[in-house]
Design an enzyme around this catalytic site. Structure first.
Site, mmCIF file in Angstrom:
data_model
loop_
_atom_site.group_PDB
_atom_site.id
_atom_site.type_symbol
_atom_site.label_atom_id
_atom_site.label_comp_id
_atom_site.label_asym_id
_atom_site.label_seq_id
_atom_site.Cartn_x
_atom_site.Cartn_y
_atom_site.Cartn_z
ATOM 1 N N THR A 282 0.863 -1.174 0.000
ATOM 2 C CA THR A 282 0.000 0.000 0.000
ATOM 3 C C THR A 282 0.898 1.221 0.000
ATOM 4 O O THR A 282 2.005 1.179 0.561
ATOM 5 C CB THR A 282 -0.906 0.024 1.243
ATOM 6 O OG1 THR A 282 -1.474 1.334 1.408
ATOM 7 C CG2 THR A 282 -0.151 -0.313 2.503
ATOM 8 N N CYS B 74 -1.676 5.060 -5.387
ATOM 9 C CA CYS B 74 -2.491 4.189 -4.547
ATOM 10 C C CYS B 74 -2.557 2.868 -5.281
ATOM 11 O O CYS B 74 -2.789 2.847 -6.500
ATOM 12 C CB CYS B 74 -3.883 4.773 -4.332
ATOM 13 S SG CYS B 74 -4.986 3.669 -3.418
#
Length: 231
Positions: free
Chosen positions: A83, A197
């Site tokens: 992430t 992202c």
């Protein structure tokens, strides 16, 4: 071959992309029946998301550090946090480990430098776009100027990530909004745009725009394979 530690679940959709890309990369390099040696710890993103929006980053650091320690104890040689946003607490995690972390911003910056990109746009969660832990690292460590969307566009990007992409929803109307935001960054002088992202690549791909896109999931996975196979 080194063993890769994956700290995932943020969200599981992007973590599955990591697992696929890393194994495809090892297969491409070694052929035959080869695949990656991986220890994966997948956390419950619902817990993390609530703490993010409460601003309780200290508690997220505790959860992820505990998970990272379990990966280290299992025998991983290095850690990849699957992430972008939760690299905010990467320094907290790193202090508790003896194995290195392959930082996603550093990996992305290496590709930007290779391609002579000196000014880049950044899309991600509101936390990633607003705060300095990611864009500041790229600027301070690699001397690359980072520009982000305006506040209204940041909210659009953020909402699509949490309300759609992290829940497996791909909305064509959201793709159009993202492309418009990418074009706006290009008008501000961005030579390329970081998909900062790990879910964004589920919505927007290079074929959707002439502007160069840097898919952080693909980049991170690629360098993870290189590190795993390095002598």
């Amino acid at each position: 071959m080194k063993t890769i530690g994956l700290l995932g679940g943020m969200s599981w959709e992007s973590t599955s992309s990591y697992y696929t890309l890393i194994n495809q990369g090892v297969k491409a390099r070694l052929g035959g029946l080869h695949c990656a040696k991986i220890f994966l710890h997948s956390v419950n993103f619902d817990d993390i998301e609530k703490l993010q929006h409460e601003g309780n980053w200290q508690e997220t650091a505790k959860i992820l550090t505990s998970a990272a320690k379990s990966i280290e104890q299992a025998g991983a040689d290095f850690l990849m946090i699957c992430t972008n946003t939760m690299h905010k607490v990467a320094p907290d995690i790193e202090r508790e480990l003896s194995i290195p972390i392959l930082h996603i911003a550093d990996a992305t910056a290496q590709f930007l430098l290779r391609d002579n990109i000196s000014k880049v746009g950044l899309l991600g969660t509101r936390f990633t776009m607003e705060q300095e832990f990611y864009k500041g690292r790229i600027t301070d460590k690699f001397a690359i100027d980072v520009v982000v969307p305006n506040k209204a566009d940041q909210q659009i990007v953020h909402d699509v990530i949490y309300n759609e992409l992290c829940q497996g929803t791909i909305n064509p109307q959201s793709k159009v909004k993202y492309i418009n935001i990418i074009n706006a960054l290009a008008r501000e002088g961005a030579q390329a745009v970081i998909l900062g992202c790990t879910e964004i690549a589920l919505l927007v791909q290079q074929c959707d725009t002439d502007i160069i896109l840097y898919d952080t999931t693909q980049i991170h996975a690629t360098l993870g394979v290189e590190l795993a196979l390095a002598e």
